[in-house]
Scaffold this active site. Structure first.
Site, mmCIF file in Angstrom:
data_model
loop_
_atom_site.group_PDB
_atom_site.id
_atom_site.type_symbol
_atom_site.label_atom_id
_atom_site.label_comp_id
_atom_site.label_asym_id
_atom_site.label_seq_id
_atom_site.Cartn_x
_atom_site.Cartn_y
_atom_site.Cartn_z
ATOM 1 N N ASP A 225 1.140 -1.861 -8.120
ATOM 2 C CA ASP A 225 0.670 -0.487 -8.007
ATOM 3 C C ASP A 225 0.905 0.281 -9.302
ATOM 4 O O ASP A 225 1.689 -0.136 -10.154
ATOM 5 C CB ASP A 225 1.406 0.230 -6.867
ATOM 6 C CG ASP A 225 0.959 -0.240 -5.493
ATOM 7 O OD1 ASP A 225 -0.105 -0.886 -5.409
ATOM 8 O OD2 ASP A 225 1.672 0.041 -4.511
ATOM 9 N N LYS B 256 -2.713 2.959 -6.614
ATOM 10 C CA LYS B 256 -3.206 4.147 -5.906
ATOM 11 C C LYS B 256 -2.547 5.377 -6.505
ATOM 12 O O LYS B 256 -1.356 5.400 -6.772
ATOM 13 C CB LYS B 256 -2.870 4.080 -4.416
ATOM 14 C CG LYS B 256 -3.403 2.877 -3.673
ATOM 15 C CD LYS B 256 -3.079 3.010 -2.194
ATOM 16 C CE LYS B 256 -3.409 1.738 -1.447
ATOM 17 N NZ LYS B 256 -2.494 0.650 -1.782
#
Length: 471
Positions: free
Chosen positions: A247, A269
């Site tokens: 991530d 994200k």
């Protein structure tokens, strides 16, 4: 990185050493272990070098250095007590594009010698880039005590078996898994006991059993940012992975610890910005594992605290794929610790509540009445976007507008940024906060001004001490 570590094959290659004293002798003894063809330029030899010469270990020119001596040599080392001569050797080597080392005079060196741990064929080289040779020596001594003596024989046997393993196991990933299992299992255990014959039998049995084809998924918490907070188990799995899905919240320092040839896929994200939809991440985890790969899903903080780790493992479990979970230090624990904000304190807070400021359906499902009670700490993940609403709701439900708050950006990283204020000013603080950021609300925030430590002290010295004390 100021110097690129290289291992040079010096076997039967000519190396010129300028100098015939004890310093030159120490370098020559090292070169001899590497099989170099040694040429010495010096008017006289110390007793140690004379003994080596008589044994046929070096060629002695018997005269002072001349530039022509650099013709057809591979490396040159200047080891005299004449600074001007050493500088001249370095300059002449530079003109010929030859690598040169001037002992104890780094500015004239185009290569330097590291501290060495010799478990041939395993060799560990440690360098401080010439800045702290004593520290490099201390590290070498620590590692010497940790690395087992059987590493060399074990590596030699593994090298002898490489061809057979390659013939039997065609895929590179399959061979790597075979060796990882062998070097962490029965083969290594027998080598540690000095039972070489039985160790080779264990290799034979493992090879006859055939490769393991099943893939697996490891959900690993990367911690809040500082790579020193990564767990040992997480590091081990990152070093064994075929592919790593990570991530945006995973720091570059942590990513640097991933196995060099592992495939890296960003599944990051940010608020309002998804590089890969969640369903695609779930599908990819399953697909990669079904291809027989070791997959690490690397998530910032702890994967089970607002990290959607549970959702991802549901998909993996439904597909019947083996998995494991490695916890990480969650941002609320790491960032507050580095900001000098204890989450609980006998005089200020008897409970801590973790909250997400980003709900899946966008609806307000929080119990504001309960959250507004005093003597508790609120740690709000992804809370800067809704800071105004959070402040308004808490004050409306009874929390004092003067309650201390903190917004911690890039917690535990070298550029950590901490803002403090009051609940009524939370929105203004949030608007100035770089992301990712954690919002902390409660009386414990006031302690930041007393016990804030990160960046306030000589952290370089602190980190060095933690590295030195490896044992």
């Amino acid at each position: 990185m100021e110097y690129l570590p290289l291992f040079a094959d010096l076997r039967r290659r000519p190396v010129l050493v300028v100098g015939g004293g004890e310093v030159a002798a120490r370098k020559i003894q090292l070169l001899m272990r590497a099989g170099a063809q040694i040429i010495v330029a010096a008017r006289a030899l110390c007793p140690a070098l004379e003994e080596i010469r008589q044994a046929g270990g070096l060629s002695w020119l018997g005269e002072s250095f001349e530039p022509a001596m650099l013709d057809d040599v591979f490396l040159v080392i200047a080891a005299t007590d004449d600074a001007a001569l050493n500088a001249r050797v370095s300059q002449c080597a530079e003109q010929r594009h030859l690598l040169a080392n001037v002992v104890d005079d780094q500015p004239y060196c185009s290569f330097i010698f590291p501290s060495i741990i010799d478990r041939a064929p395993i060799v560990v080289a440690i360098s401080s880039s010439g800045t702290a040779p004593v520290l490099a020596r201390i590290l070498r001594e620590k590692l010497e005590s940790i690395l087992p003596t059987f590493l060399g024989p074990m590596a030699a046997i593994a090298g002898a078996w490489r061809g057979r393993v390659k013939q039997r196991i065609r895929s590179m990933a399959g061979r790597r898994r075979f060796w990882e299992k062998a070097l962490n299992g029965r083969f290594a255990s027998l080598m540690a006991q000095g039972r070489l014959e039985q160790a080779e039998q264990a290799l034979e049995q493992a090879l006859n059993a055939g490769p393991e084809h099943g893939g697996e998924v490891a959900l690993v918490g990367a911690g809040p940012g500082d790579s020193g907070l990564l767990t040992l188990r997480g590091l081990q799995l990152m070093q064994q992975a075929d592919v790593v899905l990570y991530d945006y919240l995973v720091s570059p320092e942590v990513l640097e610890l991933v196995r060099r040839d592992a495939e890296r896929i960003c599944a990051g994200k940010r608020v309002g910005e998804h590089s890969m939809p969640q369903q695609e991440i779930n599908r990819l985890l399953v697909t990669l594992a079904q291809q027989g790969k070791k997959v690490v899903r690397l998530k910032g903080g702890d994967p089970f605290i607002f990290g959607r780790g549970g959702e991802e493992l549901q998909a993996v479990a439904t597909a019947g794929i083996p998995f494991q979970v490695v916890s990480g230090i969650t941002a609320a624990a790491g960032a507050t610790a580095y900001a000098g904000i204890p989450l609980t304190h006998r005089e200020h807070a008897q409970s801590i509540t973790f909250i997400t400021g980003h709900l899946r359906d966008g609806a307000d499902a929080l119990d504001w009445q309960a959250l507004a009670r005093g003597r508790q700490t609120l740690a709000i993940y992804m809370g800067v976007v809704k800071a105004a609403e959070i402040s308004s709701q808490l004050i409306r439900h009874g929390r004092s507008a003067q309650t201390p708050v903190a917004v911690i950006s890039r917690g535990t990283c070298s550029d950590q940024y901490v803002q403090t204020g009051t609940l009524e000013a939370l929105d203004q603080l949030a608007q100035k906060a770089p992301t990712p950021a954690l919002v902390v609300i409660g009386e414990v925030v006031a302690l930041h001004h007393e016990i804030n430590w990160f960046g306030q002290q000589n952290l370089a010295a602190q980190k060095r001490a933690s590295v030195v004390n490896l044992a």
